[in-house]
Motif scaffolding. Sequence first.
Motif, PDB file in Angstrom:
ATOM      1  N   GLU A 147     -13.967  -9.372  -7.178  1.00 21.61           N
ATOM      2  CA  GLU A 147     -12.576  -9.527  -7.594  1.00 21.61           C
ATOM      3  C   GLU A 147     -11.935  -8.170  -7.877  1.00 21.61           C
ATOM      4  O   GLU A 147     -10.722  -8.004  -7.723  1.00 21.61           O
ATOM      5  N   LYS A 148     -12.743  -7.206  -8.281  1.00 20.40           N
ATOM      6  CA  LYS A 148     -12.214  -5.873  -8.562  1.00 20.40           C
ATOM      7  C   LYS A 148     -11.661  -5.231  -7.296  1.00 20.40           C
ATOM      8  O   LYS A 148     -10.602  -4.601  -7.323  1.00 20.40           O
ATOM      9  N   HIS A 149     -12.373  -5.406  -6.171  1.00 28.91           N
ATOM     10  CA  HIS A 149     -11.889  -4.862  -4.900  1.00 28.91           C
ATOM     11  C   HIS A 149     -10.556  -5.510  -4.501  1.00 28.91           C
ATOM     12  O   HIS A 149      -9.628  -4.834  -4.057  1.00 28.91           O
ATOM     13  N   LYS A 150     -10.481  -6.824  -4.689  1.00 33.32           N
ATOM     14  CA  LYS A 150      -9.256  -7.533  -4.348  1.00 33.32           C
ATOM     15  C   LYS A 150      -8.110  -7.104  -5.258  1.00 33.32           C
ATOM     16  O   LYS A 150      -6.952  -7.011  -4.831  1.00 33.32           O
ATOM     17  N   LYS A 151      -8.451  -6.823  -6.505  1.00 32.49           N
ATOM     18  CA  LYS A 151      -7.440  -6.365  -7.446  1.00 32.49           C
ATOM     19  C   LYS A 151      -6.878  -5.009  -7.030  1.00 32.49           C
ATOM     20  O   LYS A 151      -5.671  -4.769  -7.108  1.00 32.49           O
ATOM     21  N   VAL A 152      -7.764  -4.121  -6.548  1.00 32.47           N
ATOM     22  CA  VAL A 152      -7.325  -2.812  -6.066  1.00 32.47           C
ATOM     23  C   VAL A 152      -6.380  -2.978  -4.880  1.00 32.47           C
ATOM     24  O   VAL A 152      -5.312  -2.343  -4.819  1.00 32.47           O
ATOM     25  N   ALA A 153      -6.792  -3.828  -3.934  1.00 29.99           N
ATOM     26  CA  ALA A 153      -5.969  -4.040  -2.735  1.00 29.99           C
ATOM     27  C   ALA A 153      -4.604  -4.608  -3.110  1.00 29.99           C
ATOM     28  O   ALA A 153      -3.568  -4.160  -2.606  1.00 29.99           O
ATOM     29  N   ASP A 154      -4.598  -5.591  -4.001  1.00 29.44           N
ATOM     30  CA  ASP A 154      -3.332  -6.195  -4.428  1.00 29.44           C
ATOM     31  C   ASP A 154      -2.453  -5.166  -5.137  1.00 29.44           C
ATOM     32  O   ASP A 154      -1.223  -5.163  -4.977  1.00 29.44           O
ATOM     33  N   GLN A 155      -3.082  -4.299  -5.926  1.00 31.12           N
ATOM     34  CA  GLN A 155      -2.337  -3.280  -6.645  1.00 31.12           C
ATOM     35  C   GLN A 155      -1.668  -2.310  -5.676  1.00 31.12           C
ATOM     36  O   GLN A 155      -0.500  -1.958  -5.824  1.00 31.12           O
ATOM     37  N   LEU A 156      -2.410  -1.880  -4.655  1.00 30.23           N
ATOM     38  CA  LEU A 156      -1.854  -0.958  -3.670  1.00 30.23           C
ATOM     39  C   LEU A 156      -0.719  -1.604  -2.885  1.00 30.23           C
ATOM     40  O   LEU A 156       0.301  -0.975  -2.610  1.00 30.23           O
ATOM     41  N   LEU A 157      -0.889  -2.873  -2.536  1.00 31.28           N
ATOM     42  CA  LEU A 157       0.167  -3.573  -1.802  1.00 31.28           C
ATOM     43  C   LEU A 157       1.427  -3.720  -2.653  1.00 31.28           C
ATOM     44  O   LEU A 157       2.541  -3.617  -2.151  1.00 31.28           O
ATOM     45  N   SER A 158       1.230  -3.969  -3.947  1.00 28.47           N
ATOM     46  CA  SER A 158       2.381  -4.117  -4.835  1.00 28.47           C
ATOM     47  C   SER A 158       3.118  -2.794  -5.028  1.00 28.47           C
ATOM     48  O   SER A 158       4.313  -2.778  -5.323  1.00 28.47           O
ATOM     49  N   LEU A 159       2.397  -1.672  -4.863  1.00 32.15           N
ATOM     50  CA  LEU A 159       2.999  -0.355  -5.035  1.00 32.15           C
ATOM     51  C   LEU A 159       3.596   0.191  -3.744  1.00 32.15           C
ATOM     52  O   LEU A 159       4.229   1.248  -3.756  1.00 32.15           O
ATOM     53  N   ASN A 160       3.367  -0.516  -2.637  1.00 32.03           N
ATOM     54  CA  ASN A 160       3.882  -0.046  -1.350  1.00 32.03           C
ATOM     55  C   ASN A 160       5.399   0.033  -1.371  1.00 32.03           C
ATOM     56  O   ASN A 160       6.091  -0.902  -1.784  1.00 32.03           O
ATOM     57  N   ILE A 161       5.929   1.165  -0.932  1.00 31.71           N
ATOM     58  CA  ILE A 161       7.373   1.397  -0.927  1.00 31.71           C
ATOM     59  C   ILE A 161       7.906   1.035   0.448  1.00 31.71           C
ATOM     60  O   ILE A 161       7.545   1.655   1.456  1.00 31.71           O
ATOM     61  N   THR A 162       8.768   0.034   0.497  1.00 30.31           N
ATOM     62  CA  THR A 162       9.270  -0.430   1.801  1.00 30.31           C
ATOM     63  C   THR A 162      10.462   0.389   2.274  1.00 30.31           C
ATOM     64  O   THR A 162      10.716   0.481   3.469  1.00 30.31           O
ATOM     65  N   ASP A 163      11.204   0.981   1.341  1.00 30.23           N
ATOM     66  CA  ASP A 163      12.336   1.834   1.713  1.00 30.23           C
ATOM     67  C   ASP A 163      11.933   3.292   1.573  1.00 30.23           C
ATOM     68  O   ASP A 163      11.369   3.698   0.558  1.00 30.23           O
ATOM     69  N   SER A 164      12.236   4.058   2.592  1.00 28.53           N
ATOM     70  CA  SER A 164      11.894   5.477   2.547  1.00 28.53           C
ATOM     71  C   SER A 164      12.566   6.158   1.359  1.00 28.53           C
ATOM     72  O   SER A 164      13.751   5.951   1.103  1.00 28.53           O
ATOM     73  N   PRO A 165      11.821   6.983   0.628  1.00 29.82           N
ATOM     74  CA  PRO A 165      12.428   7.707  -0.505  1.00 29.82           C
ATOM     75  C   PRO A 165      13.534   8.643  -0.073  1.00 29.82           C
ATOM     76  O   PRO A 165      14.381   9.018  -0.863  1.00 29.82           O
ATOM     77  N   HIS A 166      13.541   9.036   1.201  1.00 38.79           N
ATOM     78  CA  HIS A 166      14.571   9.946   1.694  1.00 38.79           C
ATOM     79  C   HIS A 166      15.919   9.254   1.815  1.00 38.79           C
ATOM     80  O   HIS A 166      16.941   9.903   2.013  1.00 38.79           O
ATOM     81  N   LYS A 167      15.891   7.915   1.704  1.00 40.80           N
ATOM     82  CA  LYS A 167      17.150   7.184   1.767  1.00 40.80           C
ATOM     83  C   LYS A 167      17.760   6.965   0.379  1.00 40.80           C
ATOM     84  O   LYS A 167      18.813   6.355   0.252  1.00 40.80           O
ATOM     85  N   LYS A 168      17.059   7.405  -0.647  1.00 43.71           N
ATOM     86  CA  LYS A 168      17.574   7.220  -1.998  1.00 43.71           C
ATOM     87  C   LYS A 168      18.879   7.993  -2.175  1.00 43.71           C
ATOM     88  O   LYS A 168      19.002   9.138  -1.780  1.00 43.71           O
TER      89      LYS A 168
END
Length: 267
Positions: A147-168
């Motif tokens: 479950e720890k591995h799955k938690k890491v994967a879920d955490q990374l997916l939740s942190l994924n930035i869908t909009d480029s920061p250069h568009k801020k």
Amino acid sequence: MKKGYEGEVLFDELTEKLQCECLILNDLLLEVNNTYFQIDSLIIMQRKFHLYEVKNYEGDFYYESDKLYKKPKMEVINPLHQLSRCESLLRQLLHSHGFNPQIVASVVFINPQFTLYQAPIDKPIIFPTQLIQHMENVNEITSKLTEKHKKVADQLLSLNITDSPHKKIPPYYYDKLQKGVTCPQCHSFAITVAKRICICNDCGSKESVTNAVLRTVNEFQILFPNEKITTNIIHDWCQVVQSIQRIRKILVSNFKIVGAHQWAYYI
């Protein structure tokens, strides 16, 4: 960019064939300590995280003094430097969330038409001819996810930035912005109105006053989507169109009016 994307797709096709117990994350844009970094591919396994920087370089290259060149003498970004940066930032990010896995990082040259002369043997590079064997080796690794591995994967997916920061977009305010009609060709504010035509004093471009006002209204709506379109505010926003009656006529002809008198606005 298109070529890079095609290379990542080719690598994804290889990782999809893995039968071992693992989690595969592709094309992540992450941020740690106000620094952005991109992960092409990350394979999460029981004991190690395999991080890949995928390059679709094509042609003859050579390695010299820790730099990468395309023949005859064109320096390109060294993906080993990108990999090192990505690995370091990923480790910092994971550590900040309570994870401290072992990371095995590699640069993958995916294109079969790629050749690297003077290739260093002590660098984490996977060449096109080594890819199949590398994937077979990964596939043979004994891995049992928790479950720890799955938690890491879920955490990374939740942190994924869908909009480029250069568009801020930085914060902006109506009273601080320069107002006026801009030239549709050179974007200059040096516009003069001559009867029904707007003329750019910098490049000579001409546009009807109606089109110029409507284009400027559209820009206002993009910048201030929550503000009502009124005759007075568009007159102030356009600046160069002196007649407020002309502004009102253009708005009445192209928008629906709501309300009356000083409470009227357009949609």
